[in-house]
Design a protein around this motif. Structure first.
Motif, PDB file in Angstrom:
ATOM      1  N   SER A 298     -29.912 -29.726  13.789  1.00 22.17           N
ATOM      2  CA  SER A 298     -29.099 -30.499  14.725  1.00 22.17           C
ATOM      3  C   SER A 298     -29.694 -30.422  16.122  1.00 22.17           C
ATOM      4  CB  SER A 298     -27.659 -29.973  14.739  1.00 22.17           C
ATOM      5  OG  SER A 298     -26.911 -30.607  15.741  1.00 22.17           O
ATOM      6  N   LYS A 299     -29.494 -31.475  16.895  1.00 17.77           N
ATOM      7  CA  LYS A 299     -29.972 -31.501  18.275  1.00 17.77           C
ATOM      8  C   LYS A 299     -29.043 -30.753  19.219  1.00 17.77           C
ATOM      9  CE  LYS A 299     -32.171 -36.037  17.759  1.00 17.77           C
ATOM     10  NZ  LYS A 299     -32.210 -37.427  18.280  1.00 17.77           N
ATOM     11  N   ALA A 300     -27.874 -30.414  18.748  1.00 15.01           N
ATOM     12  CA  ALA A 300     -26.876 -29.832  19.642  1.00 15.01           C
ATOM     13  C   ALA A 300     -27.031 -28.331  19.806  1.00 15.01           C
ATOM     14  CB  ALA A 300     -25.467 -30.146  19.130  1.00 15.01           C
ATOM     15  N   PHE A 301     -27.871 -27.677  18.985  1.00 14.55           N
ATOM     16  CA  PHE A 301     -27.960 -26.219  19.027  1.00 14.55           C
ATOM     17  C   PHE A 301     -29.421 -25.797  19.078  1.00 14.55           C
ATOM     18  CE2 PHE A 301     -24.147 -27.394  16.677  1.00 14.55           C
ATOM     19  CZ  PHE A 301     -23.172 -26.691  17.363  1.00 14.55           C
ATOM     20  N   LYS A 302     -29.637 -24.636  19.650  1.00 11.94           N
ATOM     21  CA  LYS A 302     -30.961 -24.038  19.695  1.00 11.94           C
ATOM     22  C   LYS A 302     -30.869 -22.680  19.010  1.00 11.94           C
ATOM     23  CE  LYS A 302     -34.640 -22.555  22.845  1.00 11.94           C
ATOM     24  NZ  LYS A 302     -35.685 -23.381  22.213  1.00 11.94           N
ATOM     25  N   VAL A 303     -31.615 -22.511  17.942  1.00  9.30           N
ATOM     26  CA  VAL A 303     -31.585 -21.277  17.174  1.00  9.30           C
ATOM     27  C   VAL A 303     -32.980 -20.675  17.156  1.00  9.30           C
ATOM     28  CG1 VAL A 303     -29.707 -22.109  15.713  1.00  9.30           C
ATOM     29  CG2 VAL A 303     -32.053 -22.450  14.981  1.00  9.30           C
ATOM     30  N   LYS A 304     -33.051 -19.413  16.812  1.00 10.29           N
ATOM     31  CA  LYS A 304     -34.343 -18.748  16.700  1.00 10.29           C
ATOM     32  C   LYS A 304     -35.105 -19.332  15.516  1.00 10.29           C
ATOM     33  CE  LYS A 304     -32.954 -14.317  18.719  1.00 10.29           C
ATOM     34  NZ  LYS A 304     -32.858 -12.852  18.503  1.00 10.29           N
ATOM     35  N   PRO A 305     -36.367 -19.659  15.718  1.00  9.90           N
ATOM     36  CA  PRO A 305     -37.130 -20.289  14.626  1.00  9.90           C
ATOM     37  C   PRO A 305     -37.250 -19.373  13.417  1.00  9.90           C
ATOM     38  CG  PRO A 305     -38.269 -20.527  16.727  1.00  9.90           C
ATOM     39  CD  PRO A 305     -37.156 -19.564  16.967  1.00  9.90           C
ATOM     40  N   PHE A 306     -37.135 -19.969  12.263  1.00  8.17           N
ATOM     41  CA  PHE A 306     -37.354 -19.271  10.994  1.00  8.17           C
ATOM     42  C   PHE A 306     -38.001 -20.288  10.061  1.00  8.17           C
ATOM     43  CE2 PHE A 306     -37.042 -16.744   7.341  1.00  8.17           C
ATOM     44  CZ  PHE A 306     -36.650 -15.462   7.701  1.00  8.17           C
ATOM     45  N   VAL A 307     -39.277 -20.084   9.779  1.00 10.54           N
ATOM     46  CA  VAL A 307     -40.029 -21.050   8.985  1.00 10.54           C
ATOM     47  C   VAL A 307     -39.616 -20.931   7.523  1.00 10.54           C
ATOM     48  CG1 VAL A 307     -42.321 -21.874   8.372  1.00 10.54           C
ATOM     49  CG2 VAL A 307     -41.935 -20.804  10.607  1.00 10.54           C
ATOM     50  N   VAL A 308     -39.316 -22.077   6.912  1.00 13.73           N
ATOM     51  CA  VAL A 308     -38.907 -22.131   5.507  1.00 13.73           C
ATOM     52  C   VAL A 308     -39.918 -22.987   4.750  1.00 13.73           C
ATOM     53  CG1 VAL A 308     -37.118 -22.819   3.886  1.00 13.73           C
ATOM     54  CG2 VAL A 308     -36.479 -21.878   6.101  1.00 13.73           C
ATOM     55  N   ARG A 309     -40.506 -22.409   3.737  1.00 18.35           N
ATOM     56  CA  ARG A 309     -41.458 -23.136   2.889  1.00 18.35           C
ATOM     57  C   ARG A 309     -40.906 -23.119   1.462  1.00 18.35           C
ATOM     58  NH1 ARG A 309     -46.451 -23.985   5.149  1.00 18.35           N
ATOM     59  NH2 ARG A 309     -47.505 -23.981   3.120  1.00 18.35           N
ATOM     60  N   ASP A 310     -40.204 -24.196   1.136  1.00 25.91           N
ATOM     61  CA  ASP A 310     -39.651 -24.316  -0.211  1.00 25.91           C
ATOM     62  C   ASP A 310     -40.749 -24.781  -1.168  1.00 25.91           C
ATOM     63  OD1 ASP A 310     -37.793 -24.268  -2.243  1.00 25.91           O
ATOM     64  OD2 ASP A 310     -36.239 -25.206  -1.025  1.00 25.91           O
ATOM     65  N   ALA A 311     -40.475 -24.727  -2.455  1.00 20.30           N
ATOM     66  CA  ALA A 311     -41.496 -25.007  -3.461  1.00 20.30           C
ATOM     67  C   ALA A 311     -41.052 -26.140  -4.369  1.00 20.30           C
ATOM     68  CB  ALA A 311     -41.785 -23.757  -4.289  1.00 20.30           C
ATOM     69  N   VAL A 312     -42.030 -26.957  -4.757  1.00 21.92           N
ATOM     70  CA  VAL A 312     -41.792 -28.052  -5.698  1.00 21.92           C
ATOM     71  C   VAL A 312     -41.669 -27.450  -7.094  1.00 21.92           C
ATOM     72  CG1 VAL A 312     -42.719 -30.178  -6.661  1.00 21.92           C
ATOM     73  CG2 VAL A 312     -43.077 -29.641  -4.245  1.00 21.92           C
ATOM     74  N   LEU A 313     -40.552 -27.714  -7.744  1.00 23.69           N
ATOM     75  CA  LEU A 313     -40.336 -27.123  -9.062  1.00 23.69           C
ATOM     76  C   LEU A 313     -40.954 -27.973 -10.164  1.00 23.69           C
ATOM     77  CD1 LEU A 313     -39.058 -24.671 -10.328  1.00 23.69           C
ATOM     78  CD2 LEU A 313     -36.925 -25.934 -10.567  1.00 23.69           C
ATOM     79  N   TYR A 314     -40.853 -29.292 -10.023  1.00 22.83           N
ATOM     80  CA  TYR A 314     -41.394 -30.195 -11.028  1.00 22.83           C
ATOM     81  C   TYR A 314     -42.573 -30.968 -10.427  1.00 22.83           C
ATOM     82  CZ  TYR A 314     -36.713 -29.283 -12.860  1.00 22.83           C
ATOM     83  OH  TYR A 314     -35.568 -28.670 -13.296  1.00 22.83           O
ATOM     84  N   PRO A 315     -43.780 -30.832 -10.982  1.00 26.80           N
ATOM     85  CA  PRO A 315     -44.938 -31.547 -10.420  1.00 26.80           C
ATOM     86  C   PRO A 315     -44.782 -33.057 -10.588  1.00 26.80           C
ATOM     87  CG  PRO A 315     -45.519 -30.543 -12.518  1.00 26.80           C
ATOM     88  CD  PRO A 315     -44.138 -30.040 -12.178  1.00 26.80           C
ATOM     89  N   ILE A 316     -45.372 -33.803  -9.656  1.00 28.53           N
ATOM     90  CA  ILE A 316     -45.310 -35.267  -9.657  1.00 28.53           C
ATOM     91  C   ILE A 316     -46.731 -35.799  -9.571  1.00 28.53           C
ATOM     92  CG2 ILE A 316     -44.466 -37.308  -8.431  1.00 28.53           C
ATOM     93  CD1 ILE A 316     -42.131 -35.638  -7.455  1.00 28.53           C
ATOM     94  N   LEU A 317     -47.028 -36.800 -10.381  1.00 27.51           N
ATOM     95  CA  LEU A 317     -48.371 -37.370 -10.386  1.00 27.51           C
ATOM     96  C   LEU A 317     -48.297 -38.889 -10.396  1.00 27.51           C
ATOM     97  CD1 LEU A 317     -48.737 -38.308 -13.586  1.00 27.51           C
ATOM     98  CD2 LEU A 317     -49.242 -35.902 -13.899  1.00 27.51           C
ATOM     99  N   VAL A 318     -49.455 -39.496 -10.127  1.00 25.51           N
ATOM    100  CA  VAL A 318     -49.607 -40.952 -10.133  1.00 25.51           C
ATOM    101  C   VAL A 318     -50.535 -41.324 -11.281  1.00 25.51           C
ATOM    102  CG1 VAL A 318     -50.502 -42.931  -8.856  1.00 25.51           C
ATOM    103  CG2 VAL A 318     -49.171 -41.194  -7.670  1.00 25.51           C
TER     104      VAL A 318
END
Length: 996
Positions: free
Chosen positions: A427-447
């Motif tokens: 949200s633009k209304a609050f400033k919080v301490k940064p905490f980097v989140v790196r989630d993972a793709v569970l199901y691979p996707i291809l073309v």
């Protein structure tokens, strides 16, 4: 001079642009001062909010509970939610919907749909031929899709949050199970749109739990990686997650903590609900055995009895977690027959033995996907209500081989707290301490795509190609670009799931379609005809896997390049303005938005691979592979320059700006020459090398969704309106109930008051009889016709009765206020008189009040005394049943007028500086008398000074203005003399003011 003005203009424009952007942000913040999160579980939900003054708080529902059942009861004319709906499940099980999230994103042939029918046979599931899905058929007139039911729940959660926050809320972060695929995630987003919620992110519940754990242990995270396993067994499913915590260096905020999801394992049907269903079946069997010889019906055929048994099974499971045995008992289970049976923990564990054998499964899946072993896991933390079952903990402890299991996290509220922290970060209304989140793709996707290749001279064949777009356990959000180099005509390609071999066969059937979308491109051949002399750089498809884990095709474009001579024109004004704004905003990315929550992902697009010695067909294939961006978790590759990825419209605008700058160039050269700066020679300008100019042509795209078609916009708008109409109907119903309750309460309270002494004292017998008769008539009308009365009729009836009783209530209230008001008035009059007497005793030399001011105060005091005495005398002559002349509001008005006069004089005394004493001829100050209290003693003048010292000049006549508004110079400003700033020793004008 003109050149100077021209150079300054972009700076001014940039400042105005910055101010406009900041003003727009402030206006946007006015509507987003509070955000919420919804931890949407199978059985219950937790809602949390963040607003100014309330950092992170769980919302209490109307029953003051911290979690609310995800249950909805739908009738013809009313709806119930939460605990009210859960209690209605016994009375009307068919209209009470529970565990409907298991049907989201599922087609009619999905095994989970059949499982839902088996678990809850009382619900009638209809078939939607358009989307091949199911809906709840409550009655011939009432039917709702699972998305609509979820939209109702989300709307109800927002109402709880708004009541708790006391302000409107639109922005939300919603938790979803980590194993949700694309169709299920899109279904949740559609439900949120129906509810009118702006979803900032769909966050995986395991990621939200890990974020909550890390936020409250920020100080324990350092550069050394810590691997934590979260085992979450809820009501409907089980998810095991391996998360790595460590601090990483970021460009914007330096060293910041980061969590990275390394491995995920899950079981879609292992949870507390399945245990409760086993217990319900066991209790039903015991009840049937007790009535075996009475020719009674099977209790399983009675939906109400089965609903009672399920509620008792839930309670029994909870009690058996802490006790070895317990007595299950239900009054009037069926046919007014009570049920009572003893169940032991051993029996419960035997019933669920096969379930407990599946407990280690998610752990092994998580370790396998993370490519780790148990020795690398530092701690295993329990999450979810079903982990409280002792047997689950016993089996899990044996599976992980640890000394103990971690229970240092709130198993129920961790996901909600982590999600609301993420909501505040987004949200633009609050400033919080940064905490980097790196989630993972569970199901691979291809073309996948097919093209013609020439294997032998003159022999052409079709070759099927696959390119991995998003790999399994790769981080997201991400943007990827894949380039097709061998096409100069319209073609199709397919977006599908990748290798799902890690799923069990049963999970694959539940997963649904493995084909996502077929993309049909139109306009490829026309783009080649439009730029016949340009070199083709391929057809580029831009994909985005956003923060919610939802895949989207942003655009497809045909890119061409040609060599053009670089003209030496100056940078245009608009270009300067854009560069200035970009530099002010740091390229449009701030530290907060980049670090809070997830990594900012740049669009990746690699250059084509260099030519090799292979055959042309193989070379083209390698070039396409090079165009597919590779995953790099350590550092994202640099983004392609903006001019290379700009759409054709932006190129046209830049070209126009260049032409404008060329037109302005001659005048600028003149002005530059006038200042003494010689222009650049023509030869140097011609020697500049040619540059590559990129042309981009947008390609038409037609998407054919293969897994589960989304609701059309018209259907989505119709569903949103249906939910809105239901909400308005509920509000009207609540308003009518409130009006009816207010009318009934007024009648009963007033009838009781008529017999109280204080009301009988101020009313006659005839007045009381009239009021009593009208109240009785209104009570009779409410009982006979009140059920069909509208809200307006009820409010009008209440207004009529209040108007009838207004005089009686007014007289009683006035008499209650008289003692307090009159006592306050007497005190103020006495203190004002004492203040006036003290003010008149001040010697003339030290007097700070004028005669006009003291006379005015004396006049107000006398007038107030006279009014009080006269009004009280007149009131004493009136009977108590008449309207009083001594009113509390008049007393307050007199007090305010008198207090205003006194306060004026007190403020003047507070801000008036003391007057200076006379000086001798040598400039020294006269000594004060030894006895400061003896005002009659004279001061002995020093030698050489006569007693005829120059008297103090009389101050000018003061005007009636507030002393607080006086000029600052009177309080010791630059115009005051130094001697006037110091108070002579022994002189006590301030003491006299204090005594006042």
């Amino acid at each position: 001079m003109a050149a100077t003005i021209r150079r300054q203009r972009p700076g001014r424009l940039a400042c105005w642009a910055v101010m406009a952007v900041l003003l727009a942000d402030l206006l946007a913040l006015s509507d987003t001062l509070a955000v919420m999160s919804v931890d949407l579980g199978s059985e219950s939900m937790k809602v949390a909010i963040v607003k100014p003054g309330v950092p992170m708080e769980i919302v209490l529902n109307k029953e003051s509970r911290r979690k609310t059942p995800v249950t909805v009861t739908l009738k013809e004319n009313e709806r119930f939610f939460g605990d009210s709906a859960a209690s209605m499940a016994i009375k009307n099980p068919k209209a009470t919907l529970r565990y409907f999230q298991h049907l989201l994103g599922k087609q009619e042939g999905n095994p989970h749909v059949a499982l839902y029918r088996a678990r809850f046979p009382e619900h009638e599931l209809g078939f939607d031929p358009q989307r091949q899905t199911v809906h709840f058929q409550i009655s011939p007139q009432l039917q709702f899709s699972p998305e609509e039911v979820l939209g109702m729940v989300l709307n109800y959660s927002r109402s709880l949050a708004e009541d708790f926050a006391e302000q409107p809320i639109k922005d939300a972060v919603i938790t979803v199970p980590a194993f949700f695929n694309q169709a299920e995630r899109r279904a949740v987003l559609q439900a949120a749109r129906m509810a009118g919620l702006k979803v900032l992110q769909l966050i995986n519940d395991n990621t939200a739990t890990a974020l909550s754990y890390g936020v409250f242990r920020r100080k324990d995270i350092n550069t050394t990686a810590q691997n934590i396993m979260f085992y979450d067994m809820g009501s409907g499913s089980t998810v095991c997650t391996i998360v790595t915590y460590q601090t990483v260096k970021t460009k914007e905020a330096g060293m910041q903590p980061q969590l990275q999801v390394r491995g995920v394992g899950f079981d879609r049907t292992l949870g507390g609900l399945e245990m409760e269903l086993r217990l319900r079946e066991h209790l039903a069997k015991l009840f049937n055995e007790q009535r075996k010889g009475q020719r009674a019906k099977d209790v399983r055929e009675n939906p109400r009895a089965m609903a009672k048994l399920l509620r008792e099974a839930n309670r029994l499971k909870t009690v058996l977690s802490a006790n070895a045995d317990h007595m299950a008992q239900i009054e009037g289970l069926m046919d007014d027959v009570d049920f009572k049976a003893k169940v032991t923990r051993v029996e419960f564990e035997e019933l669920c033995a096969d379930l407990f054998e599946r407990v280690p499964g998610p752990v092994q899946q998580a370790l396998q996907s993370a490519e780790m072993n148990l020795d690398e896991i530092e701690q295993v933390i329990l999450v979810g209500g079903a982990t409280r079952v002792p047997k689950v903990q016993e089996v899990l402890l044996k599976a992980v081989g640890k000394e103990e299991l971690g229970k240092n996290i709130n198993a129920d509220e961790a996901a909600a707290m982590g999600a609301v922290y993420q909501a505040a970060a987004l949200s633009k209304a609050f400033k919080v301490k940064p905490f980097v989140v790196r989630d993972a793709v569970l199901y691979p996707i291809l073309v996948e795509f097919t093209r013609e290749v020439e294997e032998d001279p003159g022999v052409r064949s079709l070759k099927h190609n696959k390119r991995v777009l998003f790999s399994r356990m790769g981080p997201y959000p991400q943007r990827k670009v894949i380039t097709f180099n061998r096409y100069n005509h319209d073609f199709n390609f397919h977006i599908n799931y990748g290798d799902l071999g890690f799923l069990e066969p049963e999970d694959l059937r539940v997963f649904g379609s493995q084909n996502l979308t077929t993309v049909k491109l139109k306009g490829v051949g026309e783009s080649f005809k439009k730029y016949p002399d340009h070199e083709s750089k391929g057809i580029k498809a831009h994909f985005n896997l956003d923060e919610s884990g939802v895949l989207s095709l942003i655009r497809v474009e045909s890119v061409f390049e040609t060599l053009v001579e670089d003209s030496p024109e100056e940078e245009s004004t608009l270009t300067k303005l854009g560069n200035t704004i970009s530099s002010l905003f740091g390229g449009g990315t701030t530290a907060d938005t980049k670090e809070n929550g997830t990594d900012a992902v740049q669009e990746e697009e690699e250059s084509p691979a260099e030519g090799s010695k292979d055959e042309p067909g193989e070379q083209a294939e390698l070039k396409e592979e090079a165009e597919a961006p590779t995953e790099d978790t350590s550092q994202p590759p640099p983004a392609e320059p903006k001019e290379d990825a700009a759409p054709e419209e932006e190129k046209a605008a830049e070209k126009e700006n260049e032409e404008k700058s060329e037109a302005q160039k001659p005048s600028e050269k003149k002005e530059t020459g006038s200042e003494g700066v010689p222009p650049a020679p023509e030869e140097e300008k011609k020697q500049k090398p040619a540059r590559k100019q990129r042309m981009v042509e947008e390609i038409g795209v037609e998407l054919v969704v293969l897994d589960l078609p989304d609701l059309p916009e018209e259907e989505l708008a119709r569903s949103a309106k249906k939910l809105q109409d239901l909400t308005l109907r509920d509000l009207e119903k609540q308003e009518r109930e409130k009006a009816a309750n207010s009318l009934e309460a007024f009648i009963f309270e007033t009838q009781d008051k008529l017999y109280q002494p204080e009301y009988q004292e101020v009313s006659t017998e005839e007045q009381r009889e009239e009021i009593s008769g009208r109240l009785s008539a209104a009570s009779t009308w409410l009982e006979d016709e009140g059920f069909g009365a509208t809200t307006v009729m009820l409010k009008e009836k209440l207004t009529e009765l209040r108007k009838l009783c207004h005089g009686l209530f007014f007289r009683v209230e006035e008499r209650k206020k008289w003692p307090e008001r009159l006592s306050a008035l007497d005190n103020l009059l006495n203190h004002s008189s004492m203040f006036l007497k003290g003010a008149r005793l001040i010697p003339e030399m030290d007097q700070i009040f004028t005669e006009v001011e003291m006379t005015t105060l004396e006049k107000v005091i006398n007038e107030t005394w006279a009014w009080k005495n006269a009004t009280m005398a007149e009131q004493a002559k009136l009977p108590a049943t008449e309207k009083p002349v001594l009113l509390s509001k008049d007393i307050e008005a007199k007090m305010m007028a008198l207090d205003r006069e006194v306060q004026y004089l007190l403020n003047k005394a507070k801000f008036t500086k003391p007057r200076p004493r006379p000086k001798d001829k040598n400039g020294t100050r006269a000594e004060p008398p030894l006895n400061a209290s003896d005002q009659a003693e004279k001061v002995i003048p020093p030698p050489g000074q006569t007693e005829d010292a120059k008297p103090i000049s009389e101050p000018e006549k003061e005007t009636r203005s507030e002393p607080a508004d006086a000029e600052p110079l009177e309080l010791g400003g630059p115009g005051a003399e130094p001697e006037q700033k110091e108070q002579p020793t022994g002189q006590k004008p301030t003491l006299k003011n204090d005594e006042l």
